[in-house]
Design a protein around this motif. Structure first.
Motif, PDB file in Angstrom:
ATOM      1  N   ASN A   1      12.651  25.867 -28.465  1.00 36.78           N
ATOM      2  CA  ASN A   1      12.303  27.249 -28.049  1.00 36.78           C
ATOM      3  C   ASN A   1      10.796  26.889 -27.388  1.00 36.78           C
ATOM      4  O   ASN A   1       9.883  26.214 -28.184  1.00 36.78           O
ATOM      5  CB  ASN A   1      12.036  28.431 -29.375  1.00 36.78           C
ATOM      6  CG  ASN A   1      13.639  28.598 -29.852  1.00 36.78           C
ATOM      7  OD1 ASN A   1      14.449  28.959 -29.027  1.00 36.78           O
ATOM      8  ND2 ASN A   1      13.540  28.853 -31.002  1.00 36.78           N
TER       9      ASN A   1
ATOM     10  N   ASN B   1      10.371  19.225 -28.494  1.00 34.51           N
ATOM     11  CA  ASN B   1       9.982  19.655 -29.515  1.00 34.51           C
ATOM     12  C   ASN B   1       9.681  21.159 -29.075  1.00 34.51           C
ATOM     13  O   ASN B   1       9.267  21.455 -27.963  1.00 34.51           O
ATOM     14  CB  ASN B   1       8.908  19.162 -30.554  1.00 34.51           C
ATOM     15  CG  ASN B   1       9.353  17.847 -31.166  1.00 34.51           C
ATOM     16  OD1 ASN B   1      10.248  17.796 -32.037  1.00 34.51           O
ATOM     17  ND2 ASN B   1       8.795  16.596 -30.661  1.00 34.51           N
ATOM     18  N   ASN B   2       9.684  22.185 -29.985  1.00 37.06           N
ATOM     19  CA  ASN B   2       9.421  23.535 -29.980  1.00 37.06           C
ATOM     20  C   ASN B   2       8.070  23.480 -29.348  1.00 37.06           C
ATOM     21  O   ASN B   2       7.013  22.856 -29.876  1.00 37.06           O
ATOM     22  CB  ASN B   2       9.483  24.411 -31.213  1.00 37.06           C
ATOM     23  CG  ASN B   2      10.960  24.416 -31.465  1.00 37.06           C
ATOM     24  OD1 ASN B   2      11.857  24.343 -30.728  1.00 37.06           O
ATOM     25  ND2 ASN B   2      11.159  24.918 -32.920  1.00 37.06           N
TER      26      ASN B   2
ATOM     27  N   SER C   1       4.999  26.358 -29.519  1.00 36.02           N
ATOM     28  CA  SER C   1       4.901  27.885 -30.019  1.00 36.02           C
ATOM     29  C   SER C   1       3.586  28.433 -29.738  1.00 36.02           C
ATOM     30  O   SER C   1       3.142  29.527 -30.064  1.00 36.02           O
ATOM     31  CB  SER C   1       4.895  27.656 -31.570  1.00 36.02           C
ATOM     32  OG  SER C   1       3.950  26.895 -32.056  1.00 36.02           O
ATOM     33  N   LYS C   2       2.772  27.792 -28.708  1.00 31.25           N
ATOM     34  CA  LYS C   2       1.354  28.086 -28.501  1.00 31.25           C
ATOM     35  C   LYS C   2       1.124  27.780 -26.930  1.00 31.25           C
ATOM     36  O   LYS C   2       1.608  26.845 -26.248  1.00 31.25           O
ATOM     37  CB  LYS C   2       0.140  27.360 -29.080  1.00 31.25           C
ATOM     38  CG  LYS C   2      -1.071  27.930 -28.813  1.00 31.25           C
ATOM     39  CD  LYS C   2      -2.115  26.820 -29.429  1.00 31.25           C
ATOM     40  CE  LYS C   2      -3.503  27.397 -29.067  1.00 31.25           C
ATOM     41  NZ  LYS C   2      -4.480  26.438 -29.958  1.00 31.25           N
TER      42      LYS C   2
ATOM     43  N   THR D   1       7.385  29.149 -26.122  1.00 35.62           N
ATOM     44  CA  THR D   1       6.790  30.210 -25.950  1.00 35.62           C
ATOM     45  C   THR D   1       6.519  30.711 -24.692  1.00 35.62           C
ATOM     46  O   THR D   1       6.668  30.047 -23.692  1.00 35.62           O
ATOM     47  CB  THR D   1       5.786  30.462 -26.922  1.00 35.62           C
ATOM     48  OG1 THR D   1       5.525  31.832 -27.266  1.00 35.62           O
ATOM     49  CG2 THR D   1       4.575  29.655 -26.468  1.00 35.62           C
TER      50      THR D   1
END
Length: 357
Positions: A282, A297-298, A300-301, A284
């Motif tokens: 994912n 990798n994800n 998130s920020k 963001t």
């Protein structure tokens, strides 16, 4: 080219600009500052172009108020706006050559159950399958294949040799360029006893409104859930979007990017050229990934992310590559111990110097 002339005051209304100079000046099109003639518009998109604008032969300039003040005495016809680049983008639609044909060419093959708007254009050798829908004012150019149960919205442009399959749903004002496939079979296989066993892809592709997909792209349908491109997504040429990927609204993806299956990308993201993204992660909203990066990798920020190494002279690269390998061969714990030892030595030396003072 569109060979229709437009008055300066008429063009001003198109971009909500203030015009200065000759209201009835007739202009034929847009051009660069360097190559524009007296019948063309050019735009000034930064102070670094002021000197070039002073010497331009353009009939009128698209500028901010600040740039107009700097250019008075060199030019007399202006469209003054807050964003010259945005005004230029809007005016490209005015001077664009429009495809005005409507109706169905006699070589097209359309299934009786398909619903095709009377205001749409269906080009030569187009094939439209069962229970398809083509909306008002959409243009389907030659040799397009629209498979069974595909829906195309209003005011779409589907260029030659595009294939729409897998019961995909295309929103309004979508542009899909030549040789692209939307809804093709996703790359799904189950390994067992040394063989790959094909997984039937039962999902579809949902494309929102105002989406642009370049040429030679593949947007695969989902295995179970749908692949989704939300409103305003723009995709360059030669991009692969695998099955079950979801791309958020207004995200931009440059050429040669590859997005593996079941990845979710947020809204307002930018993927520069040749970015690779592994599956099942994912990302963001509001993330920019620089060219040729590999995302594993994800994220998130929100922010800008990079990977890989910058270009350098070959001999320097070879030396750096040796050092990279040496670093990889040293266990991380050993590196940490060395750094801790060095830190202790530095602190000891600092203490000694303080005592001597």
């Amino acid at each position: 080219m569109n060979h229709q002339f437009y008055r300066l005051d008429v063009l001003a209304k198109q971009v909500q600009a203030k015009f200065f100079g000759q209201a009835d000046l007739e202009l034929l099109g847009l051009a660069s500052l360097e190559k524009a003639n007296e019948k063309q518009l050019a735009f000034v998109n930064g102070e670094k172009y002021i000197n070039q604008a002073k010497g331009s032969k353009a009939g009128a300039l698209i500028v901010t108020q600040e740039y107009k003040d700097l250019l008075e005495g060199h030019h007399s016809n202006f469209l003054v706006v807050d964003s010259p680049y945005l005004a230029f983008a809007i005016l490209t639609h005015v001077f664009e050559r429009k495809q005005i044909e409507r109706g169905i060419e006699n070589t097209a093959q359309i299934h009786p159950s398909a619903i095709v708007s009377e205001t749409a254009y269906i080009g030569h050798y187009v094939v439209i399958g069962e229970n398809c829908v083509v909306g008002d004012d959409s243009i389907i150019n030659s040799h397009v294949k629209i498979d069974d149960f595909v829906e195309v919205g209003k005011n779409c442009f589907i260029d030659s040799h595009v294939t729409l399959t897998g019961a995909c749903k295309i929103g309004h004002r979508v542009r899909i360029h030549a040789n692209t496939v939307v809804g093709g079979e996703g790359f799904g296989f189950a390994p067992y006893q040394g063989k790959w066993h094909r997984i039937v892809q039962l999902g579809s592709v949902i494309v929102g409104d105002d989406v642009r997909i370049g040429s030679n792209c593949s947007i695969d349908r989902g295995a179970l859930d749908d692949t989704i491109l939300e409103n305003g997504v723009i995709i360059d040429n030669l991009v692969q979007v695998a099955h079950n990927v979801k791309i958020g609204a207004n995200t931009a993806i440059a050429a040669k990017c590859g997005i593996a299956g079941s990845t979710t990308i947020g809204k307002n993201c930018v993927l520069a050229g040749a970015v690779g993204i592994v599956g099942h992660i994912n990302i963001t909203d509001n993330v920019t990934i620089t060219g040729m990066s590999m995302v594993t990798n994800n994220i998130s920020k929100a922010g800008t992310y990079s990977s890989g190494t910058a270009l350098m002279e070959t001999n320097a690269w070879k030396k750096a590559a040796v050092r990279f390998k040496q670093l990889a061969d040293v266990p991380l714990t050993q590196l940490v111990k060395r750094l801790d030892h060095m830190q202790s030595q530095i602190e000891s030396l600092e203490s000694t110097f303080k005592l001597r003072k």
